[in-house]
Motif scaffolding. Structure first.
Motif, PDB file in Angstrom:
ATOM      1  N   LEU A 197     -23.804   1.453   4.826  1.00 33.87           N
ATOM      2  CA  LEU A 197     -22.642   2.071   4.184  1.00 33.87           C
ATOM      3  C   LEU A 197     -22.343   1.418   2.834  1.00 33.87           C
ATOM      4  N   LEU A 198     -22.423   0.108   2.773  1.00 34.84           N
ATOM      5  CA  LEU A 198     -22.050  -0.581   1.534  1.00 34.84           C
ATOM      6  C   LEU A 198     -22.947  -0.174   0.376  1.00 34.84           C
ATOM      7  N   THR A 199     -24.254  -0.075   0.595  1.00 32.30           N
ATOM      8  CA  THR A 199     -25.150   0.287  -0.509  1.00 32.30           C
ATOM      9  C   THR A 199     -24.943   1.743  -0.931  1.00 32.30           C
ATOM     10  N   ALA A 200     -24.520   2.593   0.004  1.00 29.04           N
ATOM     11  CA  ALA A 200     -24.203   3.980  -0.350  1.00 29.04           C
ATOM     12  C   ALA A 200     -22.953   4.033  -1.216  1.00 29.04           C
ATOM     13  N   VAL A 201     -21.960   3.231  -0.871  1.00 25.82           N
ATOM     14  CA  VAL A 201     -20.717   3.187  -1.646  1.00 25.82           C
ATOM     15  C   VAL A 201     -20.978   2.680  -3.061  1.00 25.82           C
ATOM     16  N   VAL A 202     -21.726   1.588  -3.177  1.00 27.05           N
ATOM     17  CA  VAL A 202     -22.009   1.024  -4.500  1.00 27.05           C
ATOM     18  C   VAL A 202     -22.880   1.980  -5.319  1.00 27.05           C
ATOM     19  N   ARG A 203     -23.740   2.721  -4.657  1.00 26.15           N
ATOM     20  CA  ARG A 203     -24.580   3.705  -5.363  1.00 26.15           C
ATOM     21  C   ARG A 203     -23.730   4.749  -6.073  1.00 26.15           C
ATOM     22  N   HIS A 204     -22.666   5.227  -5.430  1.00 26.03           N
ATOM     23  CA  HIS A 204     -21.788   6.204  -6.083  1.00 26.03           C
ATOM     24  C   HIS A 204     -21.223   5.634  -7.375  1.00 26.03           C
ATOM     25  N   ALA A 205     -20.820   4.355  -7.341  1.00 26.38           N
ATOM     26  CA  ALA A 205     -20.289   3.719  -8.549  1.00 26.38           C
ATOM     27  C   ALA A 205     -21.381   3.547  -9.606  1.00 26.38           C
ATOM     28  N   GLU A 206     -22.578   3.192  -9.163  1.00 30.29           N
ATOM     29  CA  GLU A 206     -23.681   2.946 -10.094  1.00 30.29           C
ATOM     30  C   GLU A 206     -24.010   4.179 -10.926  1.00 30.29           C
TER      31      GLU A 206
END
Length: 418
Positions: free
Chosen positions: A330-339
């Motif tokens: 979940l965390l890498t998916a969340v940060v991906r949206h920001a990226e």
């Protein structure tokens, strides 16, 4: 040292670093199996920091900055503590292979290959030659040793330009046109590599999903294998969602590769699958075990088998992992949206879907931050999500573009090969 307990008992296990996703996932498996776990910790953001399964935390200098200084710290830890097994969860395996005979005397359980074998996979140009020598499929690849040779590839674009030693997608550039290729040729890292007599790869991109292959070898014999497919991209090219698959050709390829290298210990490979033909083409080889939770849930049993191989024990018949096992980070998916600039709404929608077990999260298990079994890891997930909802641009501070502390840099590789 005290008498070593059997592999099915509680072992004292030391992980060589504390900050990578792989270390976190190995820790989860070991903790669930009841082992006593210590970590070499160089500070910084770490998903193992709050885990209830870390019983010993040993301060160490960053491996990336100075591998030899890191090895000095590891020697001190092993001299002062009776660990049964050392598991190199990242590229510390490379340094340990360079000093394999010495460290085998310091700890009963250590599975690392010979350094000559490591040279053939750590250096991307050497790895490309090895795949070609063994007849294993890879993309159309050209090796270049000078700037004119690199610029002469302008008629073969788009193509990836790769440094001979690079980790976590760093040291890799996509040249989409001649102008971009010229920019890449002028970057300090590329110029330094070419003037130092190193060989760069120019590799054609492939259409198809990314395949992640994990394997374990016992003196050249394949002891365990697992294959998963990236279903959703995470931050900086990682996988925020995976699904286990069964590809029999890959198993045969692994057996060929391991035997040729007489490989001992873990090995991971990235590949691209051409779905119409079913052909897998290998694009990167990593001398370590990458993120083993999907493999664990699919029944590959890689971590337990890694412990057994490290101790010179028979791991038993190689299991056949199940296809269709879905996992997520979940965390890498969340940060991906920001990226990629999708903004707060996308981040909030991702969090809601995960909480409601909708979309990909229906029937999928969290592999990086197992809140139910290790509750304190919810704190970094909540804190980072809150920061990104406040300001998505903060992702750059959470996922820096430089080499992480646990990775091997080109300078570190030169130190080990001097």
């Amino acid at each position: 040292m005290s008498e070593v307990p059997p592999a099915n008992g509680r072992l004292r296990v030391l992980l060589t670093e504390a900050s990578s996703n792989s270390a976190r996932e190995v820790l989860t498996v070991l903790g669930g199996q009841g082992h006593e776990v210590g970590v070499m910790d160089s500070g910084g953001i770490s998903f193992t920091a709050l885990s209830r399964w870390v019983e010993h935390r040993h301060p160490s200098p960053p491996f990336a900055a100075d591998p030899l200084r890191y090895l000095d710290a590891l020697r001190e830890v092993l001299a002062g503590h009776s660990y049964d097994v050392v598991l190199p969860t990242h590229e510390q395996l490379v340094a340990l292979a360079r000093h394999r005979d010495e460290f085998r005397k310091l700890v009963p359980g250590l599975a690392v290959p010979g350094f000559d074998a490591v040279r053939r996979v750590q250096d991307k140009a050497a790895a490309a030659r090895l795949l070609d020598e063994l007849g294993l499929p890879q993309p159309d690849t050209t090796l270049v040793t000078s700037e004119p040779e690199l610029l002469a590839q302008a008629d073969r674009l788009p193509a990836y330009v790769k440094l001979p030693v690079a980790t976590s997608s760093r040291g890799v550039w996509l040249a989409e046109n001649p102008g971009r290729l010229s920019e890449i040729a002028k970057t300090p890292a590329v110029r330094e590599a070419l003037t130092g007599g190193e060989t760069l790869l120019v590799q054609q991109p492939l259409a198809g999903p990314l395949i992640m292959v994990s394997a374990l070898f016992d003196h050249g014999v394949l002891s365990g294998a697992h294959v998963s497919m990236r279903k959703r991209e995470g931050v900086q090219g990682s996988a925020s969602a995976k699904e286990s698959v069964v590809l029999p050709d890959v198993t045969q390829h692994l057996a060929t590769l391991g035997a040729a290298l007489d490989w001992h210990g873990p090995l991971s490979i990235d590949a691209v699958l051409d779905e119409p033909s079913g052909t897998v083409r290998y694009i990167d080889i990593n001398p370590r075990l990458v993120e083993p939770m999907n493999a664990e849930l699919a029944g590959a049993d890689l971590v337990r088998r890694w412990l057994a191989v490290s101790r010179g024990e028979n791991a038993g018949p190689r299991p056949e992992p199940r296809a269709g096992i879905r996992t997520h980070m979940l965390l890498t998916a969340v940060v991906r949206h920001a990226e990629v600039g999708r903004g707060r709404r996308a981040i909030l929608r991702e969090l809601i879907q995960a909480a409601a077990r909708r979309g990909w999260y229906a029937g999928s298990k969290e592999e990086l931050l197992p809140v139910r079994s290790d509750p304190a890891v919810a704190l970094p997930l909540l804190a980072i999500s809150a920061l990104l909802l406040l300001s998505p641009r903060l992702w750059q501070r959470l996922a820096p573009t430089g080499a992480p502390a646990h990775a091997l840099t080109p300078q570190g590789w030169q130190q080990l090969t001097a």
